[in-house]
Design a protein around this motif. Structure first.
Motif, PDB file in Angstrom:
ATOM      1  N   LYS A   1     -20.315  -3.723  -6.403  1.00  0.00           N
ATOM      2  CA  LYS A   1     -20.242  -2.894  -5.180  1.00  0.00           C
ATOM      3  C   LYS A   1     -20.441  -3.491  -3.920  1.00  0.00           C
ATOM      4  N   ILE A   2     -19.494  -3.279  -2.922  1.00  0.00           N
ATOM      5  CA  ILE A   2     -19.309  -3.776  -1.775  1.00  0.00           C
ATOM      6  C   ILE A   2     -19.429  -3.134  -0.555  1.00  0.00           C
ATOM      7  N   PHE A   3     -20.183  -3.666   0.496  1.00  0.00           N
ATOM      8  CA  PHE A   3     -20.011  -2.622   1.946  1.00  0.00           C
ATOM      9  C   PHE A   3     -20.331  -3.838   3.116  1.00  0.00           C
ATOM     10  N   TRP A   4     -19.907  -3.271   4.091  1.00  0.00           N
ATOM     11  CA  TRP A   4     -19.796  -4.082   5.359  1.00  0.00           C
ATOM     12  C   TRP A   4     -20.814  -3.556   6.455  1.00  0.00           C
ATOM     13  N   GLY A   5     -21.299  -4.465   7.402  1.00  0.00           N
ATOM     14  CA  GLY A   5     -21.980  -3.795   8.544  1.00  0.00           C
ATOM     15  C   GLY A   5     -21.925  -4.665   9.722  1.00  0.00           C
TER      16      GLY A   5
ATOM     17  N   GLY B   1      -9.228  11.961  10.332  1.00  0.00           N
ATOM     18  CA  GLY B   1      -7.529  11.699  10.824  1.00  0.00           C
ATOM     19  C   GLY B   1      -7.138  10.064  10.630  1.00  0.00           C
ATOM     20  N   VAL B   2      -8.194   9.168  10.380  1.00  0.00           N
ATOM     21  CA  VAL B   2      -8.112   8.026  10.280  1.00  0.00           C
ATOM     22  C   VAL B   2      -7.516   7.587   8.882  1.00  0.00           C
ATOM     23  N   MET B   3      -6.347   6.909   8.894  1.00  0.00           N
ATOM     24  CA  MET B   3      -5.924   6.434   7.649  1.00  0.00           C
ATOM     25  C   MET B   3      -6.451   5.374   7.028  1.00  0.00           C
ATOM     26  N   ARG B   4      -6.872   5.136   5.845  1.00  0.00           N
ATOM     27  CA  ARG B   4      -7.328   4.252   4.982  1.00  0.00           C
ATOM     28  C   ARG B   4      -6.566   3.478   3.856  1.00  0.00           C
ATOM     29  N   THR B   5      -6.651   2.283   3.628  1.00  0.00           N
ATOM     30  CA  THR B   5      -5.782   1.666   2.622  1.00  0.00           C
ATOM     31  C   THR B   5      -6.465   1.846   1.493  1.00  0.00           C
ATOM     32  N   LYS B   6      -5.886   1.602   0.434  1.00  0.00           N
ATOM     33  CA  LYS B   6      -6.518   1.868  -1.154  1.00  0.00           C
ATOM     34  C   LYS B   6      -7.602   0.541  -1.380  1.00  0.00           C
ATOM     35  N   TYR B   7      -7.037  -0.641  -1.057  1.00  0.00           N
ATOM     36  CA  TYR B   7      -7.886  -1.689  -1.048  1.00  0.00           C
ATOM     37  C   TYR B   7      -8.118  -2.168   0.351  1.00  0.00           C
ATOM     38  N   ASN B   8      -8.765  -3.430   0.334  1.00  0.00           N
ATOM     39  CA  ASN B   8      -8.834  -4.056   1.780  1.00  0.00           C
ATOM     40  C   ASN B   8      -7.661  -4.246   2.465  1.00  0.00           C
ATOM     41  N   GLN B   9      -7.599  -4.446   3.622  1.00  0.00           N
ATOM     42  CA  GLN B   9      -6.367  -4.830   4.438  1.00  0.00           C
ATOM     43  C   GLN B   9      -5.571  -5.740   4.013  1.00  0.00           C
ATOM     44  N   TYR B  10      -6.019  -6.898   3.762  1.00  0.00           N
ATOM     45  CA  TYR B  10      -5.243  -7.884   3.242  1.00  0.00           C
ATOM     46  C   TYR B  10      -4.517  -7.866   1.848  1.00  0.00           C
ATOM     47  N   ASP B  11      -5.219  -7.229   0.964  1.00  0.00           N
ATOM     48  CA  ASP B  11      -4.406  -6.900  -0.353  1.00  0.00           C
ATOM     49  C   ASP B  11      -3.430  -5.801  -0.308  1.00  0.00           C
ATOM     50  N   SER B  12      -3.783  -4.812   0.758  1.00  0.00           N
ATOM     51  CA  SER B  12      -3.035  -3.518   0.835  1.00  0.00           C
ATOM     52  C   SER B  12      -1.747  -3.780   1.959  1.00  0.00           C
ATOM     53  N   VAL B  13      -2.015  -4.552   2.849  1.00  0.00           N
ATOM     54  CA  VAL B  13      -0.852  -4.834   3.776  1.00  0.00           C
ATOM     55  C   VAL B  13      -0.407  -6.189   3.803  1.00  0.00           C
ATOM     56  N   ILE B  14      -1.354  -7.149   4.083  1.00  0.00           N
ATOM     57  CA  ILE B  14      -0.832  -8.561   4.524  1.00  0.00           C
ATOM     58  C   ILE B  14      -0.295  -9.262   3.072  1.00  0.00           C
ATOM     59  N   ARG B  15      -0.594  -8.933   1.886  1.00  0.00           N
ATOM     60  CA  ARG B  15      -0.217  -9.710   0.724  1.00  0.00           C
ATOM     61  C   ARG B  15       1.169  -9.094   0.289  1.00  0.00           C
TER      62      ARG B  15
ATOM     63  N   ALA C   1     -16.559   1.208   1.896  1.00  0.00           N
ATOM     64  CA  ALA C   1     -15.475   1.366   1.666  1.00  0.00           C
ATOM     65  C   ALA C   1     -15.091   1.965   0.286  1.00  0.00           C
ATOM     66  N   ARG C   2     -13.900   2.528   0.225  1.00  0.00           N
ATOM     67  CA  ARG C   2     -13.604   3.045  -1.351  1.00  0.00           C
ATOM     68  C   ARG C   2     -13.933   1.701  -2.364  1.00  0.00           C
ATOM     69  N   GLN C   3     -14.387   2.088  -3.305  1.00  0.00           N
ATOM     70  CA  GLN C   3     -14.775   0.910  -4.434  1.00  0.00           C
ATOM     71  C   GLN C   3     -13.581   1.239  -5.654  1.00  0.00           C
ATOM     72  N   PRO C   4     -13.115   0.181  -6.272  1.00  0.00           N
ATOM     73  CA  PRO C   4     -13.209  -1.172  -5.689  1.00  0.00           C
ATOM     74  C   PRO C   4     -12.408  -1.776  -4.474  1.00  0.00           C
ATOM     75  N   HIS C   5     -13.104  -2.603  -3.709  1.00  0.00           N
ATOM     76  CA  HIS C   5     -12.436  -2.841  -2.341  1.00  0.00           C
ATOM     77  C   HIS C   5     -11.416  -4.025  -2.680  1.00  0.00           C
ATOM     78  N   PHE C   6     -11.483  -4.496  -3.750  1.00  0.00           N
ATOM     79  CA  PHE C   6     -10.577  -5.739  -4.024  1.00  0.00           C
ATOM     80  C   PHE C   6      -9.978  -5.409  -5.485  1.00  0.00           C
TER      81      PHE C   6
END
Length: 358
Positions: free
Chosen positions: A214-218, A32-46, A201-206
């Motif tokens: 490939k990128i991931f976060w922890g 049920g959690v919605m995700r953006t296509k790219y990272n939140q900066y590129d998908s929302v802020i920019r 995250a979904r790749q590509p993240h940027f």
């Protein structure tokens, strides 16, 4: 789950349970959690920034506000002067308005390197926290930042970002979890002394990310404990050491040796002293109202302004406080978007009860 600690606010936890009752059944996989296509900066802020610039909004960086003067009377509160770091001033005119994002969970963050750990900073390096502390002394309606920023040892996380020019790790995680990148939730290592989790995250993240990258976060919730494999606290670890601890828990140290030896991986540790600030216990009034009583041209925005019933650490919370500020100070004939409340729906109460008792 995710960020709550044993000492976190029960009030906030209660809000979460009520606000997202309809999603409790999907929590194990973040359903049920919605995700953006790219990272939140590129998908929302920019896109938002571009939208505003096209309508005449000017963004000026590097101009830190260090104090705000107010004209305070028994029934009115008016911001009059913004004091900047370079000792210049902005005198506010009749039609000028001030929107202040008080507090920040990412302030004073520090990046380490592959070979060096991140440094833990604090209030002295912050901007928003120091400004909020200053203006809070001027009027009780401006809130109280102290519960949210004075206990860094209870609020800090250490996180890390990993960049690989190799798909070995993501291929392994896909086979292990059954989730294609970007479709699964957190992977939490429950045996980790640090309670380490990773998010792929979904790749590509940027948008400009090369196909071979490939990128991931922890992150870890207990950075002052020593690792199960690395004989250091998470806070003392370099990027290379953080990855070795991760590989140990996944039992892939041998698998990843060739990738590391070929120089196809980088890991950047990050100290985040205020990341859990918004979950700290607080009293009524510590989070100021979005528009303080009597304010004529001033409003608070973001995670540390009070939006009744809503949950911090969500995009919705920041959007709602912005709506409350703009619709409250201007004649827009608009209403703040209502929250979806599923608390009294028997269907969701039953599914939540069954999920919790599993």
């Amino acid at each position: 789950m995710f960020a709550f600690q044993k000492w976190s606010s029960l009030v906030i936890m209660r809000r979460y349970m009520k606000r997202f009752m309809h999603l409790v059944d999907g929590l194990p996989k973040l359903g049920g959690v919605m995700r953006t296509k790219y990272n939140q900066y590129d998908s929302v802020i920019r896109p938002m920034k571009r939208y505003l610039e096209e309508r005449g909004v000017q963004f000026e960086l590097g101009k830190e506000v260090v104090d705000i003067d107010f004209n305070l009377s028994y029934d009115k509160k008016t911001a009059t002067i913004l004091h900047l770091q370079n000792k210049t001033e902005i005198v506010l005119k009749e039609n000028d308005f001030v929107f202040f994002t008080n507090g920040s969970i990412t302030e004073s963050s520090d990046n380490g390197t592959w070979d060096n750990p991140a440094k833990l900073k604090g209030l002295d390096e912050s901007g928003s926290w120091k400004l909020w502390k200053k203006i809070a002394k001027k009027d009780d309606s401006f809130g109280n930042p102290n519960p949210f920023c004075d206990n860094i040892d209870l609020q800090k996380w250490y996180s890390f970002t990993v960049t690989m020019k190799d798909s070995t790790f993501l291929d392994y995680m896909e086979n292990l979890s059954g989730n294609v990148d970007g479709t699964g939730g957190l992977v939490t290592l429950t045996d980790s002394n640090w309670l380490m989790s990773i998010v792929i995250a979904r790749q590509p993240h940027f948008p400009n990310q090369p196909k071979d990258v490939k990128i991931f976060w922890g992150y870890g919730l207990y950075p002052d404990r020593k690792g199960n494999y690395i004989n250091k606290t998470m806070a003392q670890c370099s990027g290379a050491e953080l990855l070795e601890e991760l590989y140990y828990h996944l039992k892939i140290q041998e698998l990843m040796k060739a990738v590391t030896k070929a120089g196809k991986v980088n890991c950047i540790p990050v100290s985040m002293p205020f990341i859990d600030s918004l979950f700290m216990p607080y009293n009524i009034g510590d989070r100021p109202d979005v528009i303080p009583n009597g304010s004529t041209n001033f409003a608070f925005l973001g995670q540390f302004a009070e939006a009744p019933k809503d949950c911090v650490f969500t995009v919705e919370y920041s959007v709602r406080t912005a709506q409350m500020a703009v619709y409250g100070l201007f004649d827009t004939n608009k209403e703040v978007h209502p929250m979806y409340e599923s608390t009294h729906n028997p269907k969701y109460l039953l599914s939540a009860l069954m999920a919790i008792s599993r």
